[in-house]
Design a protein around this motif. Structure first.
Motif, PDB file in Angstrom:
ATOM      1  N   GLU A  47      18.790  62.254 -31.162  1.00 42.76           N
ATOM      2  CA  GLU A  47      17.914  61.450 -32.021  1.00 42.76           C
ATOM      3  C   GLU A  47      16.456  61.745 -31.712  1.00 42.76           C
ATOM      4  N   ASP A  49      12.447  60.561 -33.049  1.00 43.44           N
ATOM      5  CA  ASP A  49      11.643  59.654 -33.864  1.00 43.44           C
ATOM      6  C   ASP A  49      10.235  60.223 -33.966  1.00 43.44           C
ATOM      7  N   GLN A  72      11.475  58.071 -40.369  1.00 47.38           N
ATOM      8  CA  GLN A  72      12.443  57.249 -39.655  1.00 47.38           C
ATOM      9  C   GLN A  72      13.212  58.142 -38.687  1.00 47.38           C
ATOM     10  N   PRO A  73      13.874  57.560 -37.679  1.00 41.59           N
ATOM     11  CA  PRO A  73      14.553  58.390 -36.670  1.00 41.59           C
ATOM     12  C   PRO A  73      15.515  59.395 -37.292  1.00 41.59           C
ATOM     13  N   GLN A 318      12.977  66.198 -27.032  1.00 41.45           N
ATOM     14  CA  GLN A 318      13.202  64.816 -27.429  1.00 41.45           C
ATOM     15  C   GLN A 318      13.612  63.927 -26.259  1.00 41.45           C
TER      16      GLN A 318
END
Length: 414
Positions: A47, A49, A72-73, A318
């Motif tokens: 994920e 963001d 958005q993520p 990330q």
């Protein structure tokens, strides 16, 4: 009335220009915040963001377009190694970037943090500069001035491979005043040039160049991988006079003893002073590649003995967050220790090569010993949440506690 009209017209033009400049500034800001590439691990849910007012299409090998929104993520998942392209548009309209998405295998390495002595020999000889000299007849000569320049590599002399400075000088004397054909590499281009040497007042044949065939120094080893290789990240080995990234014929890592620490202060970077023994039994590895992002090679028998740590997972971009982290380094040449730092900023675009992470030393032990980041500490591993995320690269000249780092994910092949 005419003056008022001209004034209003001027204000209108000024307002339009101001709006255009503002839009350009917004576009550039978002462009810098948009990554050039994204790496994800096969078989893991990733994920990111980015919080950007942009959207786009993700294309796979079958050219199937998947809509994505960067405000958005983003959630990525892929089962196996692959490459994708993501066309990103600002506000869904203005072309922004083409982002490469790479799916890579999970990777683990052993963080090192130990100082090593570095010796490299150039391919051919490196031209540091050109100049003139007084010939045997009292006239000033500069045979190479118009054909060679700083940063050139002389690879051959009259078709014979140049193996070093000593060989080049000997061949120059043996050739005397006859024509010389020099094979030169300049950047990615290779070509021949013709000149002739002239005797100076001592009877020595010269063409008016300063040359170098080796370099040495102290750096910090970043990691050892599972295939018997090593990486010392931060920056490659550049010639100190020309700032040219040196093209290697061969290179070696040596054991080094740290004999002094010069503390850094505002405007004056400190440094680690090492004593390198170039005996064969002190060789720790061979250097195969010298790149902008660091040096890489194969471990020797004694290298793993100097790195007593266990493997850790390689962190991706990330995984890296602003906030507390640690660096691993040694100030005595023996045991590497973890010191507290804080990551204050993260950059995503290629323009900030080797400066993707901004960090500050917060550990008072390290500040007291070194003043912060010092020369020779480049390559020190950066760890966060148990993962190796990068390495120290540069120090802020005006504040030794602050510096830059590089993401280790840049070394991973997708």
């Amino acid at each position: 009335m005419e003056i008022k009209k001209k004034y209003r017209r001027f204000l209108s033009i000024l307002s339009v220009d101001a709006v255009c400049l503002l839009l350009c500034a917004v576009y550039l800001s978002i462009w810098h915040r948009t990554p050039d590439h994204i790496k994800i691990r096969a078989g893991e849910r990733e994920e990111m963001d980015l919080s950007l007012p942009a959207s786009g299409l993700l294309y796979g090998s079958r050219e199937e377009a998947i809509p994505v929104s960067l405000d958005q993520p983003l959630v990525f998942y892929a089962n196996e190694k692959n490459k994708y392209q993501m066309d990103v548009k600002l506000f869904g309209v203005l072309p922004l970037k083409n982002v490469e998405v790479q799916v890579i295998d999970q990777a683990s390495v052993i963080p090192a943090g130990v100082p090593v002595g570095i010796y490299v020999k150039t391919e051919g000889v490196l031209v540091i500069g050109t100049g003139d000299f007084t010939g045997f007849d009292g006239v000033r000569y500069s045979p190479a001035r118009t054909i060679l320049k700083s940063g050139d590599y002389i690879l051959k002399l009259n078709g014979k491979t140049v193996t070093g400075k000593k060989m080049f000088m000997k061949a120059l004397q043996e050739n005397g005043a006859e024509d010389l054909i020099l094979t030169v590499r300049r950047g990615d281009e290779e070509f021949d040039v013709k000149t002739a040497a002239v005797q100076d007042q001592a009877g020595v044949y010269k063409i008016g160049i300063w040359i170098r065939d080796n370099a040495q120094g102290v750096g910090t080893l970043t990691y050892i991988d599972g295939n018997g290789g090593f990486g010392a990240l931060g920056h490659g080995i550049n010639d100190m006079d020309t700032s040219t990234l040196m093209t290697l014929q061969k290179g070696m890592l040596y054991h080094t003893d740290i004999i002094g620490v010069k503390k850094g202060e505002s405007g004056k970077p400190g440094e680690l002073t090492g004593l390198i023994d170039y005996a064969d039994d002190h060789i720790l590895g061979t250097i195969d590649r010298n790149e902008d992002r660091g040096i890489f090679g194969e471990c020797g028998e004694g290298l793993e003995e100097e790195v007593p740590f266990s493997p850790v997972q390689v962190g991706l971009r990330q995984d890296t967050k602003t906030g507390p982290a640690k660096i691993l380094c040694s100030l005595d040449g023996k045991s590497a220790e973890l010191y507290d730092i804080r990551i204050t900023d993260i950059t995503y675009d290629k323009e900030h090569i080797n400066r993707e992470i901004v960090l500050q030393i917060t550990d008072q032990r390290l500040i007291q010993e070194t003043g912060g980041i010092i020369q020779g500490m480049s390559g020190a591993p950066i760890l966060q949440n148990g993962k190796l995320i990068g390495a120290v690269t540069h120090v802020f000249v005006q504040d030794a506690t602050k510096g830059y780092g590089i993401f280790i994910e840049e070394m991973l092949d997708g």
